[in-house]
Structures are given as structure tokens and as C-alpha cells.
Design an enzyme around this catalytic site. Structure first.
Site, PDB file in Angstrom:
ATOM      1  N   CYS A  18      -8.475   0.840   1.846  1.00  0.00           N
ATOM      2  CA  CYS A  18      -8.969  -0.518   2.086  1.00  0.00           C
ATOM      3  C   CYS A  18     -10.335  -0.757   1.450  1.00  0.00           C
ATOM      4  O   CYS A  18     -10.835  -1.876   1.437  1.00  0.00           O
ATOM      5  CB  CYS A  18      -9.023  -0.810   3.580  1.00  0.00           C
ATOM      6  SG  CYS A  18      -7.420  -0.633   4.350  1.00  0.00           S
ATOM      7  N   CYS A  26      -6.684  -7.378  15.641  1.00  0.00           N
ATOM      8  CA  CYS A  26      -6.301  -6.803  14.344  1.00  0.00           C
ATOM      9  C   CYS A  26      -6.400  -7.842  13.238  1.00  0.00           C
ATOM     10  O   CYS A  26      -6.014  -8.996  13.416  1.00  0.00           O
ATOM     11  CB  CYS A  26      -4.857  -6.322  14.381  1.00  0.00           C
ATOM     12  SG  CYS A  26      -4.479  -5.238  15.765  1.00  0.00           S
ATOM     13  N   SER A  27      -6.854  -7.393  12.060  1.00  0.00           N
ATOM     14  CA  SER A  27      -6.799  -8.251  10.887  1.00  0.00           C
ATOM     15  C   SER A  27      -5.331  -8.390  10.490  1.00  0.00           C
ATOM     16  O   SER A  27      -4.522  -7.530  10.805  1.00  0.00           O
ATOM     17  CB  SER A  27      -7.627  -7.652   9.755  1.00  0.00           C
ATOM     18  OG  SER A  27      -7.191  -6.332   9.484  1.00  0.00           O
ATOM     19  N   LYS A  32     -10.704 -10.455   9.825  1.00  0.00           N
ATOM     20  CA  LYS A  32      -9.932 -10.955  10.957  1.00  0.00           C
ATOM     21  C   LYS A  32      -9.397 -12.351  10.711  1.00  0.00           C
ATOM     22  O   LYS A  32      -8.225 -12.613  10.937  1.00  0.00           O
ATOM     23  CB  LYS A  32     -10.814 -10.934  12.226  1.00  0.00           C
ATOM     24  CG  LYS A  32     -10.191 -11.570  13.439  1.00  0.00           C
ATOM     25  CD  LYS A  32      -9.027 -10.726  13.962  1.00  0.00           C
ATOM     26  CE  LYS A  32      -8.075 -11.527  14.819  1.00  0.00           C
ATOM     27  NZ  LYS A  32      -7.121 -12.330  14.060  1.00  0.00           N
ATOM     28  N   HIS A  48      -6.757 -10.053   5.140  1.00  0.00           N
ATOM     29  CA  HIS A  48      -7.095  -8.721   4.648  1.00  0.00           C
ATOM     30  C   HIS A  48      -6.037  -8.181   3.678  1.00  0.00           C
ATOM     31  O   HIS A  48      -5.314  -7.252   3.982  1.00  0.00           O
ATOM     32  CB  HIS A  48      -7.275  -7.777   5.856  1.00  0.00           C
ATOM     33  CG  HIS A  48      -7.701  -6.386   5.516  1.00  0.00           C
ATOM     34  ND1 HIS A  48      -8.449  -6.063   4.399  1.00  0.00           N
ATOM     35  CD2 HIS A  48      -7.473  -5.205   6.156  1.00  0.00           C
ATOM     36  CE1 HIS A  48      -8.665  -4.749   4.377  1.00  0.00           C
ATOM     37  NE2 HIS A  48      -8.074  -4.207   5.421  1.00  0.00           N
TER      38      HIS A  48
END
Lengths: 348, 129, 383
Positions: free
Chosen positions: C83, C204-205, C327, C331
Site C-alpha cells: 500500500c 475500514c477504508s 477512509k 484507497h
């Protein structure tokens, strides 16, 4: 002297009650419990199979025997639920327990008799002088078709026995096997559930072979039922072993400690071996033990054991059957049970 | 999961085989080529203690497809009595009763299946003691 | 080492871009960046992408995007650090310009995550495949274990975690490129579907498609376009153990601490000099831990800080994720690190629009991979 130098058993923590299964099919739970003389059965965890059960049982056997696993010359696992159709269960076990690679490994299958068969082969190897120790295991995650009478009994568990000649805890005095071609219960290649011939599984199959082997064993040993402290027979349900004992001349008291089926169910290849382990857990030096297994198809293996002083030293080195039977139980509902037993069709 | 990759990890997964650095005593699990503490290159094989405690944990409700039929399941970071840390599932437990500090023991279980027709993959999981 | 400037930026909206392929997404973002910078050529390009092989079956992404951008034969390299791929792509471009090898370099990032791959499994490849993922660990699971340890050790609350998501959604509402431009409440977060206890869906994103690109250039090039240039005053990177269980302290992200120390030293700045930060809030707990590890708050006080509004855009001590963060903005993993730089670039050039942070002179971008096994930090300064 040749006999058991270490033993271990393993039962999963999950249970399902006969009532829970009966409710699903609209069956009369009380009638079933009375007829089968069992109230609940063990269910394997989703991450348990014949291999993992065998590993945990054999771990107990090694702990009790206190031997170097490298000295075990042969490993036999008897089961009718080997996880692979082709690939041995025992190879995983030897690598998990530090046995081998200089070891003979084989997979046994003879319906519910595969466990005693593994014990018999292990015993024979040691007796022949071919090796110092051999390990025989009976374990199953038994299958029974949903709605079938077998669903109330088919359970999971197993026991492992290390045969040897030194520090023997239960000497094997006599053995006898009795076999004929009897199509009472079977599972064809590729079929998920076994089939059985209903009441034909009784007199012409179970009783004929157990009584046949048992009588021959009594004659061979020149012993009478009253000479034995304990007796254990294959336990497809609670009733059959009681009746087999009665026909051979054993009392209910002699069957008491090995008769674990009411709470365990039928662990198929693990049934009479686990009953034997439960007896060894409480046995005293000098006790004689009478054991006859049964496997459909059909055949029985009979053993006469004499317990030695060594039993006192090894008993407490590993978990006992009774404590696994009574403690830490996790009850499942029928939905959870079908998930545990892989009865739900999923996208793979 | 392909067989060679699985087979290579069997000693670690089945028997907790680790490597102890002969110069500083640090245990590497899985065994390492270079000691993470002193950069030593000599090791002796050792087996991890199978008892330990939970340092932190979670309950996985959404798993990868390979684990989807196991959900919900607990995963924990475990510190063994010899100080080694590893990640393992916690099995045979009431998920709601887990807590940090829980004493556990590693047992032998099936971890995953390579689909319906592939190999079965075994290894360690923790049970509460 | 030469000074390096960001002279242009562009990104696609983040979200479910059903009608766009990975190459189209990248080209759209890169063209916006090239046009924004007003340059007539680039000397080379980097594309950060975590796993185009698993997501869309395409490796060798460098030439794919160079070809469709029409810039062959310039060197085109895909950069991967899970990421943190985008942030590391930017760092490679920075080093190439700083070294004097190139004058104008495109640093991009892209991910196409919605084409049907098992996203949980693909993302999990950023953890230790044999000793974490083998046992069924997922990324929400790893951050959930960090969250539980942080809550246990410092008393961080469930509500404090949720406050991160609430704040970032509030910021994202003002970002036209954000995936979720909607307000959420603390109660909605704490009642959303459990994913990996104690983390819930709104911690969670999301799974996103998207691309982002920026143009880096030498001082000579940047001089011609003073109002649109921002100086890169620090570029640092650090690594940590791949497995979470091998970290001595489960509540500290060591790679973030190390990269931050080096970044402040390189820039000659302190945490208190930073006016705004874009941090890697892949999960709410991550923003709390990072806000501590970057030195904005004392260890263990990150939860309290967000609850008190100290990281809010409007009046915070240190506005964090004015863009909406991972978020709310989305992402698309490879694009995230570049999108963070874009937010700083826009804020530092006064183009933050509705979400403009006041007195934005120094901005910090923190991008990380895995459960914090890699971290890349950049500090940018308005000129």
C-alpha cells in the site's frame, strides 16, 4: 513379553445431542435414545480429521511410553474416513511427531475394524522381532447420512497404542480373528455416505463375528468370562455391545468402564480401541481385559490383555478418556453441526 | 497453495522447528539465515515451547475465500514461554470469552484446504488451557 | 543532491470505476498531471501499483502505461511496496531528479481493485504469506490486533476509533474526487457490521479504483512556474519486520517512527512545524497510532486527540487527512501515496477549495505498506 507400552486417546470437544438431531427430522428422541442407548455424540471441529485426531492420540501414547519416537519402526492408522482417497494419513503423523523417516507406514481400512487391525499388525511386527516399537491407531470422523439412524451415532475420536517388549503395561496374551464376506455395510468409491443393510447388520453381521471371534478367543486362552475384570466390544450403539457381552457370558459390570458409547457415539475404527483406552485409564495390575472389535464386510479381531505393574506409572502421563468425555464440551445446534460435518454445499 | 511451498514449511508447521543462534541464543522462527539480533550465521535446531499466552487477538468475520467457510474464527499473536512470538488461530473456544493474557497451548490441526481437490494443509493452532 | 519540486498534479475520482481499465485510469490521471504542470515532455515515469497481477492479471505495468500515455521510449518502471507503492514511486522520482539524472519525472500510482479478484486475499499478500496469511489472517485482522493491543494498553475507546472515520468523512464531503462524500455519525460506525473485532466496516477504508500522478522537476524547470511549485524538503523510507508478531511493541509502528525521525532531520523541522498531514488511515486505528508515531501526540494519546478535535481540519492543532483520507477519499492502494502528495500540493498552493487548511506552509505525507512493514514519508514546503 509383548504388549502395549503406551496408549493415548483423543476426543473432540464438540457434541450434538440426540434430541437436536431428532428435532430436525421430526423423530421421537426418547425412543431413539432408548433404542440406541446413547444420548449424545462427539463431533469433530472444522479443523479436525482422522489425521489430527491420530496425531493427538499418538502424542499421548508417546508421552505415556516415554520412548524416543525415532525408535518406532512402523505406524498404521486404521480409519474409514482417511482424509485422502490416495495419500497416506500416517505420513503427516510421522512428520508431526518426529517419527521416521526410517519407518514403515501404512493405511488400514476395514470399516470399523481398521483400528484393531492396525493394532494387530503393529503387535505382530514387534512379536516377530522385526522392530522394537510399532504404533497402531484407530481413528475416525465417522459419516452417517442425514436422517439415517447412523446420524445419531456416527462420531469422532480415536486411540493409539505403542506395542513393545520392554516396560509393557498391558501384555497381549492371545489374539484371534474371525472373518467372512458379509455385505452388511459399505461405502462405494466416490460416495459420501455409507449404506447399510438395516437389520441384516445385527445377527448375521455384528453378533455372528463378535461372538465367533469371542468364543474362539475364550477357547484358545482357556479362560472363562468370569476371569476378566473388563471387557469391551465394538460399540455401534449402546445396545449391541451389551447384547454381545451377554451372549458371550460377560456381565454389565465387566463392560462398565469401556462402555463409553452413550456419551461418545460410534467412533467407527476408534470405537473399541478408545473403549480399551478408557479401561486402561482405570485398570490395575493383574487385570485381564477381553476385547473384540467388529468391522462390517465383515470381521472381528479379538485380544486378551493382562495389565502389569507398569500401568501405574504411565496412566497419568496423558489425558484420560473420561475427562475428555465429560469436560469442556461445546454443544452444537443442527446448523452448526452440518457446517462442521461439511454437509453444506459451498462454492469452492 | 502448491506442494513444494507447503512441503518446505512442514518442519516448522508440524513440529515447531526453530533455529537458535549459537552466538547470542536468539531463537528464529521460522529459522533464519542471519540472526535478527546479532547477525550471527551459525544456528542449532531447536523446538519451540508449545505453551504460551495471547498478546492480542481478533475474531475474523470476513475471511479470504479460502477461509470463508471457517468464519468466524479467532486469530492471535501468541508469545510462547520461550519468548518466541507467532500468529495462530485459536480454536475450540468460546470466541466471546477470549482475552489478552489467556494461556494457550499449540495443537495439531488442519489449517486450510487447497480447494476441493488440492492438498490438505496442516499446522499449529492454539487451544485455551 | 539537487532541490526537487512538485510542479503539477492530477487524479481521477476514486471509487468503483466500472467503465475504465487500469491503463485508462492511469492515463487519465497522468494527463491531468502533465497538463497541470504544463510540460511538453517527461524524462521518465514511475507507476506505483501493488498488485495488478492479482487484480487484473497484468504485470509489467511500466511499459503498459508508457505505451498508452504515448511517451515511449522513456524509462517506465513499476514500483511495488504494497500500500506504500505510491509513496515509494514518488520517492524514486524524487531521487532521480535529485541525482541530476532527469529534469522532469512523472510519479504515478494506480490500482484497479473491482474487477472480481479476491481482494482480501490479494491484499493479504502484503503480510507474511507463510506465517500470517497461512493461518487466515486478513488486513482488517492485523489492524484489529493492533487496535485491541492499543485499547488494552492505553484505554483507547471504541468511540475514539470511530471519531477518525467521522472526521475523515466530514473532510471527504468537500473533496470532489472522494469515493464517499457523505457524513457519518459515531453511532453508525460503532454499529456497522463487524469485520474483525474490534474493527467494523466503517473503520475500514474501501475497495477502490483510481489513479493519481504528479510531476517532479528540478529547480531550473520549477523556476519558470513559481506559483505552482512546491518544494520537497524531505523524502525518507524505513522498513520493519514483515510479520506483526515479530514487533517488540504491538502498539507502535517502528517504520513510521524511524522514517519520521529521518524526515524531520532531513527537512530541519519539528512535528510542531507541520501545518497539515496526510496519513495512511487504512483503518481508523492506523491514524491514531500514526498520529502518535509521527510525534504529533504523546504515545497513547492519539485516541483522545481525535476525540478532542485536535486533528480536525477546521480548528485542529494538526489537521490530519483534510482530503478525507483513505477512509472517505478511497484507497486504490497503488494510487494512495500519490493522492496524499496531491492533497498537500493543492493545500500548499492554496488550491484546497472548500477544504483549504489555513496557514498551510508545511505538509507531511505518510504512506505505509502491510501492517507497517514499510513506510515512506515526504515533507513538502510552499515557496
Amino acid at each position: 513379553m509383548v504388549g502395549i507400552v503406551g496408549y493415548g486417546a483423543y476426543l473432540p470437544r464438540y457434541r450434538i445431542k440426540a434430541e437436536t438431531i431428532a428435532r430436525q427430522w421430526g423423530a421421537d428422541a426418547e425412543a431413539i435414545k432408548r433404542g440406541l442407548q446413547l444420548t449424545e455424540k462427539t463431533v469433530p471441529g472444522q479443523d479436525e480429521d482422522t489425521i489430527t485426531i491420530s496425531v493427538e492420540a499418538a502424542r499421548g501414547a508417546i508421552q505415556r511410553a516415554q520412548i524416543d519416537p525415532q525408535e518406532i519402526g512402523a505406524v498404521y492408522i486404521g480409519s474409514e474416513s482417511h482424509p485422502y482417497a490416495v495419500k497416506p494419513s500416517g505420513t503427516v503423523l510421522i512428520d508431526a511427531l518426529g517419527i521416521g523417516p526410517h519407518v514403515h507406514v501404512a493405511t488400514n481400512e476395514f470399516a470399523c475394524k481398521a483400528g484393531s487391525e492396525a493394532m494387530y499388525v503393529a503387535y505382530s511386527h514387534v512379536k516377530s522381532g522385526e522392530m522394537k516399537y510399532a504404533l497402531g491407531i484407530g481413528a475416525d470422523t465417522s459419516q452417517g447420512a442425514p436422517g439415517d439412524a447412523l446420524e445419531y451415532s456416527a462420531s469422532a475420536g480415536g486411540a493409539a497404542f505403542i506395542m513393545g517388549t520392554e516396560r509393557v503395561a498391558a501384555e497381549i496374551l492371545f489374539t484371534h480373528s474371525y472373518t467372512s464376506d458379509t455385505p452388511d455395510f459399505w461405502r462405494r468409491e466416490g460416495e459420501f455416505y455409507p449404506r447399510h443393510a438395516g437389520r441384516f447388520t445385527g445377527d448375521p453381521a455384528y453378533f455372528k463375528h463378535i461372538v465367533g471371534a469371542g468364543q474362539a478367543l475364550l477357547e484358545k486362552s482357556k479362560l472363562a468370562p468370569k476371569d476378566f475384570t473388563h471387557a469391551v466390544f465394538h460399540m455401534p450403539n449402546g445396545k449391541f455391545p451389551q447384547e454381545a457381552g451377554r451372549r458371550l457370558g460377560f456381565t454389565k459390570q465387566q463392560l462398565e468402564f469401556g462402555w463409553i458409547v452413550p456419551l461418545m457415539g460410534n467412533t467407527y475404527s476408534g470405537s473399541s480401541p478408545t473403549g480399551l483406552a478408557a479401561i486402561l485409564d482405570v485398570a490395575n495390575p493383574g487385570d485381564l481385559i477381553f476385547m473384540v472389535s467388529f468391522g462390517s464386510g465383515a470381521g472381528s479381531d479379538g485380544f486378551v490383555y493382562r495389565v502389569t505393574e507398569e500401568i501405574k506409572a504411565i496412566k497419568d502421563r496423558a489425558p484420560k478418556v473420561r475427562s475428555m468425555l465429560d469436560n469442556g464440551k461445546i454443544y452444537l445446534d443442527y446448523g452448526q453441526y452440518t457446517k462442521h460435518r461439511h454437509k453444506i454445499k459451498l462454492n469452492e | 497453495m502448491i506442494s513444494p511451498r507447503y512441503a518446505r514449511e512442514i518442519p516448522q508447521r508440524y513440529q515447531l522447528v526453530a533455529a537458535r543462534c549459537t552466538s547470542c541464543g536468539t531463537i528464529g522462527f521460522p529459522p533464519r539465515r542471519v540472526c535478527k539480533h546479532c547477525r550471527g550465521r551459525q544456528f542449532e535446531p531447536t523446538k519451540l515451547d508449545s505453551d504460551g499466552k495471547i498478546l492480542t487477538f481478533t475474531i475474523i468475520r470476513v475471511g479470504a475465500d479460502r477461509f470463508s467457510k471457517q468464519t468466524p474464527y479467532a486469530v492471535a499473536v501468541i508469545e510462547l514461554n520461550d519468548g518466541t512470538r507467532l500468529t495462530a488461530q485459536v480454536t475450540d473456544c468460546e470466541l466471546e470469552s477470549l482475552e489478552i493474557g489467556q494461556k494457550v497451548r499449540l495443537v495439531f490441526r488442519k489449517i486450510q484446504e487447497d480447494g476441493k481437490a488440492g492438498i490438505l494443509c496442516y499446522g499449529y493452532k492454539a487451544i485455551c488451557v | 543532491m539537487r532541490d526537487v519540486y512538485v510542479i503539477g498534479a492530477g487524479m481521477t475520482p476514486f471509487g468503483e470505476l466500472w467503465n475504465k481499465s487500469i491503463r485508462e485510469i492511469f492515463v487519465d490521471a497522468a494527463m491531468l498531471a502533465i497538463e497541470d504542470a504544463g510540460v511538453d515532455h517527461i524524462d521518465s515515469l514511475y507507476v506505483g501499483s501493488m498488485s495488478p497481477g492479482l487484480f487484473v492479471g497484468q504485470e509489467h505495468l511500466g511499459p503498459v502505461v508508457a505505451d498508452f500515455l504515448g511517451v515511449t521510449p522513456v524509462p517506465a518502471t513499476r514500483v511495488e511496496s504494497a500500500c506504500a507503492s505510491g509513496g515509494v514511486s514518488f520517492r524514486q522520482a524524487f531521487l532521480e531528479v535529485a541525482s541530476g539524472v532527469s529534469e522532469i519525472v512523472l510519479a504515478g500510482g494506480v490500482e484497479k481493485m473491482t474487477d472480481g479478484a479476491d481482494v482480501t486475499e490479494a491484499l493479504a499478500t502484503a503480510a507474511d504469506q507463510e506465517y500470517e496469511v497461512y493461518h487466515g489472517v486478513t488486513f482488517p485482522g492485523l489492524y484489529a490486533m493492533i487496535a485491541r493491543a492499543h485499547m488494552h494498553q492505553f484505554g483507547t475507546t471504541r468511540q475514539q476509533l470511530a471519531e477518525v472515520a467521522v472526521k475523515n468523512h466530514r473532510n471527504g464531503m468537500k473533496n470532489p474526487n472522494a469515493q464517499f462524500r457523505s457524513e457519518i455519525t459515531n453511532e453508525q460506525v460503532v454499529k456497522s457490521t463487524m469485520v474483525a473485532d474490534p474493527l467494523r466496516l466503517l473503520d475500514c477504508s474501501p475497495v477502490s479504483d483510481g489513479g493519481a500522478g504528479v510531476i517532479l522537476a528540478s529547480a531550473d524547470v520549477a523556476k519558470k512556474m513559481k506559483s505552482r511549485a512546491v518544494k520537497v524538503i524531505a523524502s525518507t523510507q524505513a522498513s520493519d519486520t514483515i510479520a506483526l508478531h515479530d514487533r517488540t511493541d504491538l502498539t507502535t509502528l517502528g517504520a513510521v517512527v524511524r522514517a519520521a525521525e529521518k524526515a524531520y532531520a532531513m527537512a530541519g523541522k519539528k512535528p510542531s512545524d507541520v501545518n497539515l498531514a496526510e496519513v495512511h488511515d487504512c483503518f481508523t486505528i492506523a491514524e491514531i497510532v500514526i498520529s502518535e508515531d509521527l510525534g504529533f501526540f504523546e504515545k497513547g494519546k492519539g485516541g483522545e486527540a481525535v476525540e478532542k478535535g485536535l486533528t480536525a481540519r477546521e480548528c485542529g492543532k494538526i489537521p490530519i487527512n483534510s482530503s478525507g483520507g483513505l477512509k472517505s477519499k478511497g484507497h486504490p492502494v497503488g494510487a494512495t501515496g500519490i493522492a496524499q502528495i496531491i492533497e498537500l500540493y493543492e493545500q500548499l498552493t492554496g488550491r484546497g477549495g472548500e477544504r483549504q487548511v489555513k496557514k498551510a506552509n508545511i505538509g507531511l505525507a505518510q504512506n505505509m505498506g502491510g501492517s507497517g512493514a514499510s513506510c515512506v514519508i515526504h515533507i513538502l514546503e510552499a515557496i
